[in-house]
Design an enzyme around this catalytic site. Structure first.
Site, PDB file in Angstrom:
ATOM      1  N   GLU A 123       8.543 -30.713 -27.373  1.00 14.45           N
ATOM      2  CA  GLU A 123       9.213 -31.937 -26.901  1.00 14.45           C
ATOM      3  C   GLU A 123      10.726 -31.788 -26.920  1.00 14.45           C
ATOM      4  O   GLU A 123      11.434 -32.467 -26.188  1.00 14.45           O
ATOM      5  CB  GLU A 123       8.765 -33.147 -27.715  1.00 14.45           C
ATOM      6  CG  GLU A 123       9.028 -33.076 -29.186  1.00 14.45           C
ATOM      7  CD  GLU A 123       8.146 -34.028 -30.001  1.00 14.45           C
ATOM      8  OE1 GLU A 123       7.051 -34.409 -29.540  1.00 14.45           O
ATOM      9  OE2 GLU A 123       8.570 -34.397 -31.099  1.00 14.45           O
ATOM     10  N   HIS A 162      -0.237 -36.635 -35.190  1.00 12.58           N
ATOM     11  CA  HIS A 162       0.857 -35.667 -35.291  1.00 12.58           C
ATOM     12  C   HIS A 162       0.998 -35.345 -36.768  1.00 12.58           C
ATOM     13  O   HIS A 162       0.874 -36.216 -37.619  1.00 12.58           O
ATOM     14  CB  HIS A 162       2.154 -36.258 -34.726  1.00 12.58           C
ATOM     15  CG  HIS A 162       3.335 -35.335 -34.766  1.00 12.58           C
ATOM     16  ND1 HIS A 162       3.252 -33.996 -34.460  1.00 12.58           N
ATOM     17  CD2 HIS A 162       4.641 -35.570 -35.069  1.00 12.58           C
ATOM     18  CE1 HIS A 162       4.456 -33.440 -34.563  1.00 12.58           C
ATOM     19  NE2 HIS A 162       5.308 -34.374 -34.936  1.00 12.58           N
ATOM     20  N   GLU A 185      10.900 -34.516  -6.865  1.00 14.02           N
ATOM     21  CA  GLU A 185      10.034 -33.409  -6.423  1.00 14.02           C
ATOM     22  C   GLU A 185       9.514 -32.588  -7.607  1.00 14.02           C
ATOM     23  O   GLU A 185       8.499 -31.909  -7.508  1.00 14.02           O
ATOM     24  CB  GLU A 185      10.789 -32.506  -5.447  1.00 14.02           C
ATOM     25  CG  GLU A 185       9.865 -31.580  -4.669  1.00 14.02           C
ATOM     26  CD  GLU A 185      10.576 -30.836  -3.534  1.00 14.02           C
ATOM     27  OE1 GLU A 185      11.734 -31.179  -3.239  1.00 14.02           O
ATOM     28  OE2 GLU A 185       9.949 -29.928  -2.960  1.00 14.02           O
ATOM     29  N   ASP A 192       6.493 -41.979 -36.478  1.00 15.13           N
ATOM     30  CA  ASP A 192       6.518 -40.993 -37.572  1.00 15.13           C
ATOM     31  C   ASP A 192       7.484 -41.400 -38.678  1.00 15.13           C
ATOM     32  O   ASP A 192       7.216 -41.195 -39.860  1.00 15.13           O
ATOM     33  CB  ASP A 192       6.900 -39.614 -37.027  1.00 15.13           C
ATOM     34  CG  ASP A 192       5.833 -39.093 -36.073  1.00 15.13           C
ATOM     35  OD1 ASP A 192       6.164 -38.788 -34.915  1.00 15.13           O
ATOM     36  OD2 ASP A 192       4.659 -39.033 -36.487  1.00 15.13           O
ATOM     37  N   GLY A 236       0.727 -48.956 -30.356  1.00 20.02           N
ATOM     38  CA  GLY A 236       1.777 -48.580 -29.402  1.00 20.02           C
ATOM     39  C   GLY A 236       1.248 -47.616 -28.369  1.00 20.02           C
ATOM     40  O   GLY A 236       0.119 -47.760 -27.887  1.00 20.02           O
ATOM     41  N   SER A 237       2.039 -46.639 -28.033  1.00 14.61           N
ATOM     42  CA  SER A 237       1.661 -45.728 -26.951  1.00 14.61           C
ATOM     43  C   SER A 237       0.308 -45.076 -27.222  1.00 14.61           C
ATOM     44  O   SER A 237      -0.619 -45.154 -26.422  1.00 14.61           O
ATOM     45  CB  SER A 237       2.742 -44.648 -26.789  1.00 14.61           C
ATOM     46  OG  SER A 237       2.375 -43.716 -25.808  1.00 14.61           O
ATOM     47  N   GLN A 238       0.153 -44.433 -28.381  1.00 14.36           N
ATOM     48  CA  GLN A 238      -1.133 -43.807 -28.709  1.00 14.36           C
ATOM     49  C   GLN A 238      -2.140 -44.831 -29.207  1.00 14.36           C
ATOM     50  O   GLN A 238      -3.333 -44.761 -28.869  1.00 14.36           O
ATOM     51  CB  GLN A 238      -0.945 -42.704 -29.755  1.00 14.36           C
ATOM     52  CG  GLN A 238      -0.347 -41.440 -29.186  1.00 14.36           C
ATOM     53  CD  GLN A 238      -1.258 -40.756 -28.176  1.00 14.36           C
ATOM     54  OE1 GLN A 238      -2.481 -40.813 -28.287  1.00 14.36           O
ATOM     55  NE2 GLN A 238      -0.686 -40.124 -27.178  1.00 14.36           N
TER      56      GLN A 238
HETATM   57  N1  LIG Z   1       3.665 -41.267 -27.830  1.00 22.28           N
HETATM   58  C1  LIG Z   1       2.794 -40.289 -27.584  1.00 22.28           C
HETATM   59  O1  LIG Z   1       2.336 -40.107 -26.462  1.00 22.28           O
HETATM   60  C2  LIG Z   1       2.300 -39.416 -28.681  1.00 22.28           C
HETATM   61  C3  LIG Z   1       2.480 -39.772 -30.013  1.00 22.28           C
HETATM   62  N2  LIG Z   1       1.879 -39.024 -30.980  1.00 22.28           N
HETATM   63  C4  LIG Z   1       1.955 -39.452 -32.375  1.00 22.28           C
HETATM   64  O2  LIG Z   1       1.265 -40.694 -32.509  1.00 22.28           O
HETATM   65  C5  LIG Z   1       1.857 -41.476 -33.543  1.00 22.28           C
HETATM   66  C6  LIG Z   1       2.255 -42.828 -32.973  1.00 22.28           C
HETATM   67  O3  LIG Z   1       3.260 -42.590 -32.030  1.00 22.28           O
HETATM   68  P1  LIG Z   1       3.474 -43.612 -30.803  1.00 22.28           P
HETATM   69  O4  LIG Z   1       2.179 -44.138 -30.336  1.00 22.28           O
HETATM   70  O5  LIG Z   1       4.376 -42.925 -29.836  1.00 22.28           O
HETATM   71  O6  LIG Z   1       4.276 -44.783 -31.547  1.00 22.28           O
HETATM   72  P2  LIG Z   1       4.801 -46.134 -30.893  1.00 22.28           P
HETATM   73  O7  LIG Z   1       6.174 -46.361 -31.424  1.00 22.28           O
HETATM   74  O8  LIG Z   1       4.551 -46.160 -29.436  1.00 22.28           O
HETATM   75  O9  LIG Z   1       3.807 -47.220 -31.537  1.00 22.28           O
HETATM   76  C7  LIG Z   1       3.835 -47.484 -32.919  1.00 22.28           C
HETATM   77  C8  LIG Z   1       3.408 -48.915 -33.107  1.00 22.28           C
HETATM   78  O10 LIG Z   1       3.334 -49.203 -34.504  1.00 22.28           O
HETATM   79  C9  LIG Z   1       3.946 -50.466 -34.701  1.00 22.28           C
HETATM   80  N3  LIG Z   1       4.335 -50.663 -36.091  1.00 22.28           N
HETATM   81  C10 LIG Z   1       5.516 -50.373 -36.681  1.00 22.28           C
HETATM   82  N4  LIG Z   1       5.475 -50.713 -37.980  1.00 22.28           N
HETATM   83  C11 LIG Z   1       4.225 -51.228 -38.200  1.00 22.28           C
HETATM   84  C12 LIG Z   1       3.562 -51.762 -39.326  1.00 22.28           C
HETATM   85  N5  LIG Z   1       4.190 -51.861 -40.497  1.00 22.28           N
HETATM   86  N6  LIG Z   1       2.298 -52.177 -39.193  1.00 22.28           N
HETATM   87  C13 LIG Z   1       1.662 -52.114 -37.999  1.00 22.28           C
HETATM   88  N7  LIG Z   1       2.233 -51.621 -36.871  1.00 22.28           N
HETATM   89  C14 LIG Z   1       3.504 -51.191 -36.991  1.00 22.28           C
HETATM   90  C15 LIG Z   1       5.114 -50.439 -33.752  1.00 22.28           C
HETATM   91  O11 LIG Z   1       5.640 -51.735 -33.576  1.00 22.28           O
HETATM   92  P3  LIG Z   1       7.175 -51.841 -33.112  1.00 22.28           P
HETATM   93  O12 LIG Z   1       7.330 -51.063 -31.843  1.00 22.28           O
HETATM   94  O13 LIG Z   1       7.373 -53.307 -32.925  1.00 22.28           O
HETATM   95  O14 LIG Z   1       7.979 -51.248 -34.242  1.00 22.28           O
HETATM   96  C16 LIG Z   1       4.436 -49.885 -32.510  1.00 22.28           C
HETATM   97  O15 LIG Z   1       3.807 -50.897 -31.793  1.00 22.28           O
HETATM   98  C17 LIG Z   1       3.028 -40.651 -34.065  1.00 22.28           C
HETATM   99  O16 LIG Z   1       2.613 -39.901 -35.161  1.00 22.28           O
HETATM  100  C18 LIG Z   1       3.337 -39.740 -32.877  1.00 22.28           C
HETATM  101  O17 LIG Z   1       4.007 -38.559 -33.261  1.00 22.28           O
HETATM  102  C19 LIG Z   1       1.093 -37.936 -30.698  1.00 22.28           C
HETATM  103  C20 LIG Z   1       0.903 -37.553 -29.393  1.00 22.28           C
HETATM  104  C21 LIG Z   1       1.566 -38.210 -28.314  1.00 22.28           C
HETATM  105  C1  LIG Z   2       3.376 -36.898 -25.547  1.00 22.13           C
HETATM  106  C2  LIG Z   2       3.583 -36.023 -26.684  1.00 22.13           C
HETATM  107  O1  LIG Z   2       2.694 -35.344 -27.172  1.00 22.13           O
HETATM  108  C3  LIG Z   2       4.925 -35.941 -27.285  1.00 22.13           C
HETATM  109  C4  LIG Z   2       5.964 -35.799 -26.210  1.00 22.13           C
HETATM  110  O2  LIG Z   2       4.940 -34.839 -28.165  1.00 22.13           O
HETATM  111  C5  LIG Z   2       5.189 -37.196 -28.092  1.00 22.13           C
HETATM  112  O3  LIG Z   2       5.354 -38.260 -27.488  1.00 22.13           O
HETATM  113  O4  LIG Z   2       5.176 -37.090 -29.346  1.00 22.13           O
END
Ligand SMILES: NC(=O)C1=CN([C@@H]2O[C@H](COP(=O)(O)OP(=O)(O)OC[C@H]3O[C@@H](n4cnc5c(N)ncnc54)[C@H](OP(=O)(O)O)[C@@H]3O)[C@@H](O)[C@H]2O)C=CC1
Ligand SMILES: CC(=O)[C@](C)(O)C(=O)O
Length: 329
Positions: free
Chosen positions: A195, A108, A231, A83, A26-28
């Site tokens: 956040e 995280h 802005e 999470d 996903g995002s990370q």
């Molecule tokens: N977003 C951010 O910028 C930041 C996030 N973090 C941390 O990074 C971690 C990930 O967060 P983030 O990237 O936002 O999460 P996202 O929700 O963006 O991505 C998680 C991915 O995991 C997939 N998923 C869910 N269940 C399963 C499974 N059983 N097997 C394989 N893949 C699965 C999801 O699919 P689906 O969407 O279809 O459920 C999704 O594509 C967290 O711990 C977060 O706190 C830390 C810093 C910044």
């Molecule tokens: C981007 C970041 O670090 C956040 C806002 O804490 C999160 O998406 O978990």
């Protein structure tokens, strides 16, 4: 002054010959997996088949596996799942496939800090937490830079956990900018606070309140959007580049005087008390309990509040203006 770690402090060779699994694309996940692959590490990914992020992983040249398959194959297992699902997936698919000497990696500390995941004693457990949204972690990396990151060592079974964490941070681009060592407790509690009180909760509410104040007073919503949201990025960019003083050097003296006399009327003692309450709830696990329960009952509060916010006039006005403006390079 805190110690900062840079590229020269991290050696990717310590991860040579090790397979890194990124579970969750996903995002990370999409950012860190591609950055580490570009850095020369051996990366595999896991994603749910049939989802858009699974297709994206394939498009990005990966062959997504199940979490169990990825954990079985890899030496370093990075959990980048939401999470709220990490505990379920960890115990059902990851833990059964862990071997002594593996590394379990998080971005995280939530699930470790609040005791949702209790890893076996014979694996390393560390964190590499980019301090920025995943899509910018990737964008900045492709531009030759990096998003600063935090590392934390929770368990050092091999005696090499910190070297692995620094190499991992280098792989995702963190040491290009700078890496600071913290603890799972400090990262978790400060990240949740930031956040909620500042980055997302505090700022979005401040923007919406300002926008509504102007619109309710009869001003054009487009003007209110420019003033209160568009802005804001430009102002924060200057703070990002050189601190609050640099931003103040660039704005007019009129604006700076307004800043000095009005800021504390908006963010007042009551606001500060509210911030302290947010932090206490985080420290005492109240927020964690609320968030985990919210997910167990299907997110009724989350879904309702999200629907209301996404229907807000500022979203409609913003979409209209963004479709008409030439502003993104
Ligand atoms: N977003 C951010 O910028 C930041 C996030 N973090 C941390 O990074 C971690 C990930 O967060 P983030 O990237 O936002 O999460 P996202 O929700 O963006 O991505 C998680 C991915 O995991 C997939 N998923 C869910 N269940 C399963 C499974 N059983 N097997 C394989 N893949 C699965 C999801 O699919 P689906 O969407 O279809 O459920 C999704 O594509 C967290 O711990 C977060 O706190 C830390 C810093 C910044
Ligand atoms: C981007 C970041 O670090 C956040 C806002 O804490 C999160 O998406 O978990």
């Amino acid at each position: 002054m805190v110690k900062m770690y840079y590229n020269e402090d991290a050696d990717l060779k310590v991860l040579e010959g090790k397979k890194v699994a990124v579970i969750g694309y996903g995002s990370q996940g999409h950012a860190q997996a591609q950055n580490m692959r570009d850095a020369g590490l051996d990366v595999i990914v896991s994603e749910l088949e049939g989802t858009p992020n699974y297709e994206q992983a394939v498009k990005d040249g990966f062959e997504p596996k199940t979490a169990a398959e990825a954990a079985k194959e890899a030496d370093v297992i990075q959990i980048l799942l939401p999470d709220e699902v990490q505990k379920k997936v960890y115990y059902s698919e990851v833990e059964p496939n862990l071997e002594a000497g593996n590394a379990l990696v998080f971005s995280h500390g939530f699930n470790i800090h609040y005791g949702q995941i209790v890893p076996p004693a014979d694996v390393d457990v560390y964190m590499v937490a980019p301090k920025g949204p995943g899509h910018l972690v990737r964008r900045v990396y492709t531009e030759g830079f990096g998003v600063p990151a935090l590392i934390a060592i929770y368990q050092d079974a091999t005696g090499n956990a910190k070297d692995f964490a620094l190499a991992h941070a280098k792989g995702v681009g963190g040491t290009r900018a700078g890496v600071i060592e913290t603890t799972f407790e400090e990262e978790t509690e400060t990240d949740l606070f930031g956040e909620q009180a500042v980055l997302c909760g505090g700022t979005t509410e401040l923007v919406r309140a300002g926008f509504e104040t102007l619109v309710d007073a009869g001003y054009q919503p487009e003007i209110a959007y420019f003033e209160c949201l568009h802005e804001l990025k430009l102002i924060v960019d200057l703070m990002y580049e050189g601190g609050i003083a640099t931003m103040r050097d660039s704005i007019s003296d009129t604006a700076e005087y307004g800043d000095l006399i009005a800021g504390k009327q908006v963010i007042n003692d009551k606001s500060r008390e509210a911030m302290k309450k947010l932090l206490t709830d985080i420290q005492e696990g109240e927020f964690a309990k609320q968030w985990l329960l919210e997910n167990q009952v299907g997110r009724p509060g989350y879904n309702r509040k999200k629907a209301i916010d996404e229907d807000h006039l500022i979203e409609k006005v913003g979409a209209e203006l963004r479709s008409k403006m030439n502003y993104l390079d």
